[in-house]
Structure formats: C-alpha cells, structure tokens
Write a protein that holds these residues in place. Structure first.
Motif, mmCIF file in Angstrom:
data_model
loop_
_atom_site.group_PDB
_atom_site.id
_atom_site.type_symbol
_atom_site.label_atom_id
_atom_site.label_comp_id
_atom_site.label_asym_id
_atom_site.label_seq_id
_atom_site.Cartn_x
_atom_site.Cartn_y
_atom_site.Cartn_z
ATOM 1 N N ALA A 197 42.879 33.855 32.448
ATOM 2 C CA ALA A 197 43.977 34.306 33.690
ATOM 3 C C ALA A 197 44.301 35.423 34.012
ATOM 4 O O ALA A 197 44.087 36.625 34.769
ATOM 5 N N MET A 198 44.898 36.184 32.615
ATOM 6 C CA MET A 198 45.353 37.232 31.982
ATOM 7 C C MET A 198 44.074 38.504 33.592
ATOM 8 O O MET A 198 44.835 39.264 33.783
ATOM 9 N N ALA A 199 43.372 38.608 32.108
ATOM 10 C CA ALA A 199 41.972 39.301 33.292
ATOM 11 C C ALA A 199 41.487 39.151 34.595
ATOM 12 O O ALA A 199 41.624 40.186 34.823
ATOM 13 N N CYS A 200 41.526 38.344 34.873
ATOM 14 C CA CYS A 200 40.854 37.560 36.518
ATOM 15 C C CYS A 200 42.579 38.138 37.088
ATOM 16 O O CYS A 200 42.932 39.396 37.727
ATOM 17 N N THR A 201 43.541 38.230 36.500
ATOM 18 C CA THR A 201 45.160 38.421 38.104
ATOM 19 C C THR A 201 44.936 40.085 37.568
ATOM 20 O O THR A 201 45.428 40.476 38.387
ATOM 21 N N LEU A 202 44.576 41.106 36.476
ATOM 22 C CA LEU A 202 44.746 41.697 36.231
ATOM 23 C C LEU A 202 43.974 42.612 37.222
ATOM 24 O O LEU A 202 44.502 43.733 37.587
ATOM 25 N N ILE A 203 42.765 42.619 37.217
ATOM 26 C CA ILE A 203 41.532 42.845 38.209
ATOM 27 C C ILE A 203 42.063 42.347 39.598
ATOM 28 O O ILE A 203 41.826 43.715 40.032
ATOM 29 N N GLY A 204 42.607 41.389 40.124
ATOM 30 C CA GLY A 204 43.248 41.626 41.001
ATOM 31 C C GLY A 204 44.022 42.740 41.776
ATOM 32 O O GLY A 204 44.642 43.057 42.745
ATOM 33 N N ASN A 205 45.032 42.394 40.578
ATOM 34 C CA ASN A 205 46.247 43.561 40.573
ATOM 35 C C ASN A 205 45.793 45.349 40.786
ATOM 36 O O ASN A 205 46.080 45.890 41.782
#
Length: 409
Positions: free
Chosen positions: A77-85
């Motif tokens: 989840a952290m990796a996904c949101t970080l990429i989106g950010n």
C-alpha cells in the motif's frame, strides 16, 4: 502490552502519512484550480479519483490480506501511494494529476484494512477500544499536520512542496513499518483466531451480516457531509467569507484538534459503556452530527467560526470509533471481521466519491450559494440516524439471545 502498543503506534503513524497524502489537496485547492485552469465544479475530481480506486480495492482487500498477510499488504500500500504521489509531483496537466490520485487510492484503500487487523491481532477485545479509537484519528491527525504545514511549505515551494513532504514521510514510515511491524507469535497478542498467510476467506460469508451493511450505510450518511467539510470547507471560507488561504486553512485545522480530542474521549467512553449499549451511543452522536452538518455552511460570522469548527470536529470524530468498535459484533464471527471491515471501508469510500463528485457541482448549480447545501446535508445524515436505530434493534436482539445462553453478556 508494550509490544502491542509499539506495533499499534507504528501502524497508526503509517496510516497518518496516508491521510496527509489524501488531504494535501484541500488546502492547496485554490492554487490547483489556478495552476490547471479548472473550476470548482471540476476540481473535486482530484479527491474523487482516490475515493473511486479505494472503493474498488475495499472488498477484495480482505482476501488479498489473507493471501499475503497484513504486513506485506501494508508495504504494498505504501509503495503504491508513494508512486502515485511522485507521478502527481511531476504532473503537467490536470488529467495526469487525476491519474496520480487514482494510483494513490489503491494504497489508501488497503491501509484502511491493514491497521485495524494489526490492532485486532495484538489487543484482546476488552482492551481494543482505546487503540481503535486512536487509530480512528489517523485522518484527523493527518489533516491537522498537512493544513498547518501547507501554510509553511507552499509560500516557499508552491503546491508541489506538499507532494515532496509526502514522499519524505513515506520513506521514513516505510522503513519503520518494515523493521518493526509483525503479527503476534504463539502466546502473544489477543489469543483470538488470527488471519494466517495463505488462509482462504469467502467474501460471500461476510456479505451475510445485515449489521455490517447498516454500518456501511451509516458511514455513507456520515462520511458524505464530513467529506464535504474536509474537502471544501477551506474553499467555502475563501469564496463565501473572503478569507485568504492561510486564514481559512488555519480555521479548518481547529476541527482536526477537536477530532483528536473527540476520538480520545469516545475511546475512553466506549470502554466504560457496556457493549450492548454501543448502538444507542451511535444513534445519539449521529443525531448530533446532523445538527452540525446542517450548520456547517450556514455560519458566516467569523467571530464564532473557530469554536464552531472545533466543536464540529469533536462531534465528527465520535462516529468512526463507535462504528469500528461495533464492527466485530456486526461480523458475527472472527473469520468475517476482514470482510466486514471491507464492507465498512466500501461505505466510507463511497461517501468520499459521492461527496467529492457532487458537492462542487451542487455549489456551482446553486450559483455559488453554499448555504443551499444545508438541507441536503441534513437529509443525508438523518438517513444515517434511521440506519443506526435499525442497527440498535438488531444489536439488542442479538444481545438478548446471547444473554439467555450466557447471563454475563
């Protein structure tokens, strides 16, 4: 319990960073409208995008967590949101910004399932109220931080400064989460049925609880006007009352202070009130919320904005901890808790989609007269009051049936 609290604190802090990422948009909304040349009727899509993907992932999220475990799902989840950010940081047009928010939404939807599961695994039922209440503050704390930090960062670095702040915070909490968080070993934690990696879960079993769906309806009825407040209140203060961005964001931040206080108070209260009376508590606080949601776009006297916003924050934050505390009972069995959390998350995310999709266009259709939203918000919240009454009836019926088998219930 020291080990349990360490796990809870790291997991909750990780959730706070997701909330910071989610709410980096509202305090910079006016700047984004100028940067990408979009109107109030369209800018809400930046919040809607994250709500849509959060909703899509909410129901299958429970099964995914059973497959890979809550820790691995938290890191994903952290990796996904970080990429989106990061995509959002370098967005050159409005469409790419919306796409970046959609990517962030997958992580946001997953973390909302991960943290309650970790808390449930480490804390027994009689000690779960306070950590769950603190967890319910993740959004409020995240809002408080980003609304305050925006006034410091944006004048120096522009709206992208908030996006870079999120990147730094995700790197920090990601490392801590990877090094510290785990499920309890044999003899540790809650000593209740735990979610084991690879265990299969039938989501259809979770769908059988009418109380879970009532909780989802209540969350929609509460979450819609709540999202209208968190997403648009700063813009309302700037457009309807003529406040500048810094003053508007500062006023909104008092709501998050109230939310923190309200969340702690309700956590302590729920631990003192018998479980069978939690449904009645939910009815009362939903009725109070209806009053405040009706007034939120009515009050225009600057002198009373701070106390009103603070009190509104207290009332708003009473509801999620109560819902999360009732959720295990609504699930009917420990095996269905993940599915029930998914259903509740579905309701929470749908409320964000509906609010962020329709609030802006409604204001535009009203000619920019924000107060015309008041009756609309009242009606929505009253639907939640009715659902809470029905839920309380079902809870009372269940507790009466249990008391015949076990008089101590």
């Amino acid at each position: 319990m020291k080990k349990a609290w360490l796990m809870a604190i790291v997991a909750i802090c990780s959730g706070v960073v997701f909330a910071i990422s989610l709410f980096k948009v509202p305090p910079t909304m006016v700047l984004l409208m100028q940067e990408f040349n979009v109107s109030i009727a369209v800018i809400g899509l930046v919040m809607t995008a994250i709500a849509i993907t959060s909703t899509v992932i909410a129901l299958p999220g429970g099964a995914i967590m059973q497959k890979i475990g809550p820790k691995n799902m938290g890191l994903a989840a952290m990796a996904c949101t970080l990429i989106g950010n990061l995509i959002g940081t370098f967005s050159s047009n409005f469409s790419l910004l919306i796409f970046s928010r959609a990517i962030e939404g997958f992580g946001f939807g997953l973390i909302s399932l991960v943290v309650p599961t970790i808390i449930a695994a480490w804390f027994p039922a009689q000690k779960r109220g306070l950590p769950m209440a603190i967890w319910s503050l993740w959004v409020s704390i995240g809002m408080l931080i980003i609304f305050r930090m925006t006034n410091v960062i944006v004048p120096q670095f522009g709206w992208k400064g908030s996006w870079w702040l999120v990147t730094i915070l995700f790197i920090i909490v990601g490392i801590l989460f990877a090094l510290i968080v785990r499920l309890p070993k044999e003899g540790e934690g809650a000593n209740e049925p735990k979610l084991e990696q690879g265990e299969k879960v039938s989501l259809l079993e979770g769908f059988k609880s009418p109380m879970a769906w009532l909780l989802a309806i209540i969350f929609i009825a509460f979450g819609w006007p709540c999202a209208a407040f968190s997403g648009f209140y700063s813009t309302f203060l700037q457009q309807a009352l003529g406040l500048d961005m810094a003053a508007a964001n500062s006023i909104v931040s008092y709501a998050t202070i109230g939310m923190i206080i309200g969340g702690i108070l309700i956590g302590l209260l729920l631990n003192r009130i018998k479980n069978k009376n939690h449904g009645l508590v939910l009815i009362i606080i939903m009725a109070l919320a209806a009053v405040f949601f009706y007034l939120q776009f009515e009050i225009k006297a600057v002198a009373i904005l701070v106390p009103f916003v603070f009190a509104s924050g207290v009332i708003q934050q009473l509801i999620p901890p109560t819902i999360f505390t009732i959720a295990p009972t609504a699930a009917g069995s420990p095996e269905r808790i993940a599915a029930t959390m998914g259903i509740i998350s579905l309701g929470a995310n749908l409320s964000g989609i509906l609010s962020n999709t329709f609030t802006g266009p409604l204001v535009a259709s009203f000619g920019g007269v924000w107060s015309k939203l008041s009756i609309f918000m009242l009606v929505i919240t009253l639907v939640g009051v009715v659902a809470a009454i029905v839920l309380n009836m079902l809870l009372s019926k269940n507790y009466k049936a249990q008391s015949k088998v076990n008089p101590q219930v």
